[in-house]
Motif scaffolding. Structure first.
Motif, short mmCIF file in Angstrom:
data_model
loop_
_atom_site.label_atom_id
_atom_site.label_comp_id
_atom_site.label_asym_id
_atom_site.label_seq_id
_atom_site.Cartn_x
_atom_site.Cartn_y
_atom_site.Cartn_z
N LYS A 1 74.97 -27.29 51.97
CA LYS A 1 74.46 -28.51 51.36
C LYS A 1 74.04 -29.51 52.59
O LYS A 1 75.22 -30.00 53.23
N ALA B 1 74.74 -36.24 48.38
CA ALA B 1 74.77 -37.67 47.96
C ALA B 1 73.94 -37.84 46.63
O ALA B 1 74.65 -38.52 45.81
N GLU B 2 72.91 -37.20 46.60
CA GLU B 2 71.99 -37.39 45.21
C GLU B 2 72.93 -36.79 43.93
O GLU B 2 72.98 -37.14 43.02
N GLU B 3 73.31 -35.51 44.31
CA GLU B 3 74.24 -34.95 43.15
C GLU B 3 75.38 -35.55 42.91
O GLU B 3 75.82 -35.57 41.64
N LYS C 1 72.01 -35.58 52.20
CA LYS C 1 71.14 -36.22 51.41
C LYS C 1 71.23 -35.66 50.07
O LYS C 1 71.31 -36.29 48.88
N GLU C 2 71.31 -34.37 49.88
CA GLU C 2 71.25 -33.57 49.01
C GLU C 2 72.58 -33.72 47.92
O GLU C 2 72.46 -33.92 46.73
N ASP D 1 75.88 -39.00 43.23
CA ASP D 1 75.37 -40.16 42.90
C ASP D 1 76.25 -41.35 43.76
O ASP D 1 77.01 -42.10 43.30
N THR E 1 76.01 -43.41 47.93
CA THR E 1 75.09 -43.63 48.83
C THR E 1 75.43 -42.56 50.07
O THR E 1 76.47 -42.29 50.23
N MET E 2 74.42 -42.52 50.45
CA MET E 2 74.65 -41.64 51.84
C MET E 2 75.53 -42.28 52.85
O MET E 2 76.29 -41.52 53.66
#
Length: 73
Positions: free
Chosen positions: A16, A22-24, A19-20, A26, A28-29
């Protein structure tokens, strides 16, 4: 050393990216990067839970206690 965050290791095992995840989760990167690089001073249980859910792991896979070296020269 105290508490060590092994998030980078678990992320690598699960293939993983930052970015992936962080999106999952929720988050921030930037904040995830702080965790990944073992620079965090605290983590919310809700964040830890979301990370564990996304990586299919246990909190103990991410957090580790390392006893500090008592012998100082």
């Amino acid at each position: 050393m105290g508490i060590v965050i092994n998030l980078d290791v678990v992320m690598a095992k699960r293939k993983k990216g930052l970015k992936e995840l962080a999106e999952e989760v929720d988050i921030t990167m930037a904040n995830l990067s702080i965790l990944k690089n073992n620079k965090a001073k605290a983590i919310r249980f809700s964040t830890l839970e979301a990370i564990c859910r996304a990586l299919h792991c246990q909190p103990g896979d991410i957090l580790e206690y390392v006893e500090e070296d008592c012998e100082k020269e």
